[in-house]
Design a protein around this motif. Sequence first.
Motif, PDB file in Angstrom:
ATOM      1  N   ASN A   1       2.485   1.430  -6.453  1.00 43.66           N
ATOM      2  CA  ASN A   1       3.089   0.695  -7.605  1.00 43.66           C
ATOM      3  C   ASN A   1       4.339  -0.131  -6.994  1.00 43.66           C
ATOM      4  N   VAL A   2       4.407  -1.248  -6.935  1.00 40.47           N
ATOM      5  CA  VAL A   2       5.420  -2.133  -6.269  1.00 40.47           C
ATOM      6  C   VAL A   2       6.746  -1.982  -7.134  1.00 40.47           C
ATOM      7  N   LYS A   3       6.638  -1.085  -8.213  1.00 41.19           N
ATOM      8  CA  LYS A   3       7.999  -1.108  -8.964  1.00 41.19           C
ATOM      9  C   LYS A   3       8.918  -0.089  -8.121  1.00 41.19           C
ATOM     10  N   ASN A   4       8.319   0.636  -6.997  1.00 36.78           N
ATOM     11  CA  ASN A   4       9.063   1.282  -6.277  1.00 36.78           C
ATOM     12  C   ASN A   4       9.211   0.720  -4.899  1.00 36.78           C
ATOM     13  N   GLY A   5       9.123  -0.484  -4.929  1.00 38.66           N
ATOM     14  CA  GLY A   5       9.399  -1.183  -3.751  1.00 38.66           C
ATOM     15  C   GLY A   5       8.154  -1.531  -2.985  1.00 38.66           C
ATOM     16  N   ILE A   6       8.183  -2.163  -1.618  1.00 38.81           N
ATOM     17  CA  ILE A   6       7.223  -2.601  -1.004  1.00 38.81           C
ATOM     18  C   ILE A   6       7.293  -2.253   0.449  1.00 38.81           C
ATOM     19  N   GLU A   7       8.230  -1.534   0.877  1.00 35.70           N
ATOM     20  CA  GLU A   7       8.437  -1.223   2.049  1.00 35.70           C
ATOM     21  C   GLU A   7       7.252  -0.651   3.134  1.00 35.70           C
TER      22      GLU A   7
ATOM     23  N   ASN B   1      10.128  -8.238  -5.781  1.00 34.80           N
ATOM     24  CA  ASN B   1      10.116  -7.939  -4.258  1.00 34.80           C
ATOM     25  C   ASN B   1       9.744  -9.356  -3.253  1.00 34.80           C
ATOM     26  N   LEU B   2       9.600 -10.233  -3.903  1.00 34.90           N
ATOM     27  CA  LEU B   2       9.300 -11.499  -3.165  1.00 34.90           C
ATOM     28  C   LEU B   2      10.212 -11.817  -2.082  1.00 34.90           C
TER      29      LEU B   2
ATOM     30  N   LYS C   1      -1.907 -16.568  -6.045  1.00 37.86           N
ATOM     31  CA  LYS C   1      -1.346 -17.826  -5.364  1.00 37.86           C
ATOM     32  C   LYS C   1      -0.091 -17.646  -4.384  1.00 37.86           C
ATOM     33  N   VAL C   2       0.748 -17.213  -5.345  1.00 42.05           N
ATOM     34  CA  VAL C   2       2.216 -16.817  -4.820  1.00 42.05           C
ATOM     35  C   VAL C   2       2.079 -15.861  -3.687  1.00 42.05           C
ATOM     36  N   LEU C   3       1.340 -14.774  -3.788  1.00 43.13           N
ATOM     37  CA  LEU C   3       1.249 -13.736  -2.928  1.00 43.13           C
ATOM     38  C   LEU C   3       0.580 -14.437  -1.610  1.00 43.13           C
TER      39      LEU C   3
END
Length: 164
Positions: free
Chosen positions: A35-41, A68-69, A102-104
Amino acid sequence: MKKIGIFYGTNTGKTEAVVDEIEFNLKKVDYETINVKNGIEKIKEFENIIMVTPSYGVGEPQEDWVKNLEELKKINFENKKIALVGLGNQFAFGESFVGGMKVLYDIVKENKGEIIGLTSSEGYSFEESEAVINNKFVGLALDENYQDNETPDRIYEWIKEIKK
């Protein structure tokens, strides 16, 4: 097949249910869900990535993705295969249906990633979408409000394609 990283953001739980369906269709495949609420590292650890986001407002990704963008823009996606899933409401937001996807897509393409899993825009009723290029969505488009009955089959067929 190398391990797949599934990254998603959710507010209402609909996206989490879609991720559950993706996981079900990835049986016998090694994957990890984040879950990206925990970051995307952890994105950097995977060569095969599925990114899942609902769209809000005028085609914006889910708020945890938005947070995280800037970090996402710093990741080199060279030699990585990325498949995208976008959730949206094609009737209430027909002018920006699944725009968050599309943003991603733009960030991944800008950073040399290979996008896989494009899908036909046929079978949907929306005015326009930035997530459509040459009559194809830049990933799997899902409408859990009006076409949720089609979601399991769409995911099944899409997973079959991207597994190749």
